[in-house]
Design a protein around this motif. Structure first.
Motif, PDB file in Angstrom:
ATOM      1  N   ARG A  20      -6.994  -6.294   3.813  1.00 47.20           N
ATOM      2  CA  ARG A  20      -7.432  -5.953   2.302  1.00 47.20           C
ATOM      3  C   ARG A  20      -6.433  -6.488   1.341  1.00 47.20           C
ATOM      4  O   ARG A  20      -6.679  -7.170   0.517  1.00 47.20           O
ATOM      5  N   ARG A  21      -5.203  -6.299   1.478  1.00 50.33           N
ATOM      6  CA  ARG A  21      -4.052  -6.485   0.755  1.00 50.33           C
ATOM      7  C   ARG A  21      -3.484  -8.048   1.030  1.00 50.33           C
ATOM      8  O   ARG A  21      -2.415  -8.374   0.612  1.00 50.33           O
ATOM      9  N   GLN A  22      -3.960  -8.781   2.057  1.00 47.54           N
ATOM     10  CA  GLN A  22      -3.225  -9.854   2.476  1.00 47.54           C
ATOM     11  C   GLN A  22      -3.085 -11.011   1.361  1.00 47.54           C
ATOM     12  O   GLN A  22      -2.187 -11.736   1.228  1.00 47.54           O
ATOM     13  N   PRO A  23      -4.142 -11.173   0.544  1.00 42.61           N
ATOM     14  CA  PRO A  23      -3.834 -12.221  -0.561  1.00 42.61           C
ATOM     15  C   PRO A  23      -3.017 -11.996  -1.410  1.00 42.61           C
ATOM     16  O   PRO A  23      -1.911 -12.903  -1.929  1.00 42.61           O
ATOM     17  N   THR A  41       1.023   5.464  10.047  1.00 39.96           N
ATOM     18  CA  THR A  41      -0.093   5.671  10.654  1.00 39.96           C
ATOM     19  C   THR A  41      -1.287   5.111   9.417  1.00 39.96           C
ATOM     20  O   THR A  41      -2.429   5.275   9.741  1.00 39.96           O
ATOM     21  N   ILE A  42      -0.733   4.378   8.695  1.00 34.91           N
ATOM     22  CA  ILE A  42      -1.382   3.751   7.747  1.00 34.91           C
ATOM     23  C   ILE A  42      -2.663   2.736   8.812  1.00 34.91           C
ATOM     24  O   ILE A  42      -2.621   2.470   9.583  1.00 34.91           O
ATOM     25  N   GLU A  91       5.971  -2.755  -7.112  1.00 40.47           N
ATOM     26  CA  GLU A  91       7.255  -3.023  -7.763  1.00 40.47           C
ATOM     27  C   GLU A  91       8.408  -2.854  -6.699  1.00 40.47           C
ATOM     28  O   GLU A  91       9.382  -3.804  -6.567  1.00 40.47           O
ATOM     29  N   LYS A  92       8.208  -1.919  -5.818  1.00 42.55           N
ATOM     30  CA  LYS A  92       9.211  -1.826  -4.923  1.00 42.55           C
ATOM     31  C   LYS A  92       9.140  -2.802  -3.900  1.00 42.55           C
ATOM     32  O   LYS A  92      10.215  -3.261  -3.319  1.00 42.55           O
ATOM     33  N   THR A  93       8.025  -3.381  -3.570  1.00 42.47           N
ATOM     34  CA  THR A  93       7.877  -4.063  -2.417  1.00 42.47           C
ATOM     35  C   THR A  93       8.430  -5.305  -3.081  1.00 42.47           C
ATOM     36  O   THR A  93       9.226  -6.084  -2.334  1.00 42.47           O
ATOM     37  N   GLU A 133       0.879  -1.217  -0.007  1.00 41.70           N
ATOM     38  CA  GLU A 133       0.044   0.026  -0.092  1.00 41.70           C
ATOM     39  C   GLU A 133       0.894   1.374  -0.033  1.00 41.70           C
ATOM     40  O   GLU A 133       0.353   2.261  -0.640  1.00 41.70           O
ATOM     41  N   SER A 134       1.943   1.084   0.825  1.00 45.77           N
ATOM     42  CA  SER A 134       2.700   2.382   0.807  1.00 45.77           C
ATOM     43  C   SER A 134       3.632   2.685  -0.186  1.00 45.77           C
ATOM     44  O   SER A 134       3.956   3.980  -0.788  1.00 45.77           O
TER      45      SER A 134
END
Ligand code: FE
Length: 333
Positions: A318-321, A310-311, A179-181, A174-175
Motif C-alpha cells: 500500500r505504501r510502496q509508491p 506485528t504490522i 518525517e522520522k522515516t 506506517e509505524s
C-alpha cells in the motif's frame, strides 16, 4: 503416524476411482527458484498424484505474462516473494480470492491479504548484520539508530530498487511517520561506506571483508553465506526489540484470476501451509515457517528468538509508491 498413512492410502484409492474429477496437473508461475520449490512440489505429487508444472522467472516478466495471457493463461497459481510484489499482483487483478479455513487457521492474519487473494507461505526477517570484529552488539539498538553520526562511513545498503528495501521503508512510514522515516534514510545514506549493493550476499561479504561494519539484509542470505563460509565474521542483530520489533516479510502465493482449476490450486496452497510442507518448503531456504504453530529449523532457531513487527505486511504494498519516491528523493540509489 500409521493412521495418517492409511487415510492417504484411502484417499488415493478414491482418487483413482473418481479419476475424471481429479486434476491431473496444476501450473505454477514462480519467481522463486526451481531448487527452492521443486522438493515440496514433488512431495505433493507423491501424496496426491497431482502433477505440478512450473515456470520460473523474475516476478516482473511473470506478471506481464499473466496480464498478456489473460483468460488463456495456463497458470493456476502465481508464487513470488515479498508482500510488495504480491500486493502489486493483486492491484493488477491477477489473483482471485481464496476461501479457505485451512489457510486462515494456519497463517496469521498479518501475513495474508485481507481480500483473501494471497497468503504468506514462509517468513524472512530483514534485519541488521554486523561485523563481529569491529562492532560490539551493545552499540546496536534500532534501524533508526543506524542513522546516527557514529556510523558515518561504516554502513552498507542494498539498492532501493529492490522491493525488500521498499517494503522496509513502507512499513517504517506506517509505524514512525514520514518525517522520522526521511530523517532515518538521510542518515543511512550519509553514513554509507560504499555505493549500494545489488544483492544482500555481496553486502554481507563487504562486511566480512572490512568494507563496512553494518548493513541490513534478509536472514536467509546470512544463513546461506554462513553455511558456505562457517568462518564468516558477520552476525545478525535483532533491532527494535523495545518497540515495534524486526521487519518480517513473506514469500507467498495466490490463485490466478483465470485458473482452470481454482479448487485444486487452493488445495495445493493449503497443503503448503501444513507442517509436512512447511518443513520442506521453508527449511530449504533457511526461512521461518509462516504457520506459527511450527518451530523453525535448528539452524534458523540458532540465530535466537526475537520480537517481530506485528504490522500487516499489506502495508508494504500500500505504501510502496511513497517509499520509492522518498528513497529516490533522498539519494538512496
Ligand atoms: Fe531474496
Amino acid at each position: 503416524m500409521s493412521a495418517k498413512r492409511s487415510i492417504v492410502a484411502a484417499s488415493l484409492a478414491l482418487t483413482a476411482f473418481t479419476g475424471l474429477a481429479q486434476a491431473k496437473e496444476l501450473v505454477v508461475y514462480s519467481s522463486r527458484q526451481e531448487h527452492l520449490i521443486q522438493p515440496a512440489f514433488e512431495l505433493y505429487t507423491k501424496n496426491t498424484g497431482v502433477d505440478i508444472k512450473f515456470i520460473t522467472d523474475r516476478e516482473g516478466p511473470l506478471m506481464a505474462r499473466l496480464r498478456a495471457e489473460g483468460a488463456n493463461t495456463p497458470a493456476d497459481i502465481f508464487m513470488t516473494v515479498d508482500a510488495g510484489n504480491l500486493w502489486q499482483a493483486e492491484q493488477q487483478e491477477l489473483f482471485q480470492p481464496m476461501e479457505s479455513k485451512v489457510i486462515e487457521e494456519n497463517i496469521p492474519a498479518q501475513y495474508r491479504a485481507e481480500s483473501g487473494q494471497w497468503t504468506g507461505l514462509s517468513l524472512r526477517a530483514r534485519t541488521i548484520a554486523y561485523s563481529t570484529e569491529r562492532v560490539d552488539p551493545k552499540e546496536l539498538s534500532t534501524y533508526e539508530a543506524l542513522a546516527d553520526d557514529s556510523w558515518k562511513g561504516r554502513m552498507c545498503l542494498r539498492t532501493s530498487k529492490k522491493v525488500y528495501n521498499q517494503s522496509l521503508v513502507a512499513t517504517m512510514l506506517e509505524s514512525i511517520g514520514a518525517e522520522k522515516t526521511s530523517d532515518v534514510i538521510k542518515g543511512w545514506v550519509a553514513n554509507l561506506a560504499a555505493p549500494v549493493f545489488s544483492d544482500d550476499t555481496a553486502l554481507l561479504k563487504a562486511i566480512d571483508a572490512g568494507q563496512c561494519d553494518v548493513g541490513i539484509v534478509n536472514t536467509y542470505y546470512f544463513g546461506r553465506l554462513s553455511k558456505e563460509e562457517p568462518g564468516v565474521k558477520v552476525a545478525l542483530f535483532w533491532p527494535n526489540q523495545d518497540d515495534r520489533g524486526v521487519h518480517v516479510n513473506i514469500s507467498g502465493a495466490g490463485v490466478t484470476k483465470h485458473a482452470d482449476q481454482p479448487e485444486e490450486a487452493v488445495k495445493l496452497i493449503e497443503w503448503l501451509t501444513t507442517e509436512e510442507a512447511q518443513r520442506v518448503f521453508v527449511d530449504i531456504n533457511m526461512e521461518f515457517p509462516a504457520n506459527d504453530s511450527i518451530e523453525p529449523s535448528k539452524e534458523v532457531a540458532a540465530w535466537g528468538d526475537f520480537k517481530a513487527d506485528t504490522i500487516n505486511v499489506e502495508v508494504a504494498g500500500r505504501r510502496q509508491p511513497e517509499a520509492i519516491m522518498l528513497m529516490d528523493r533522498l539519494g538512496w540509489n
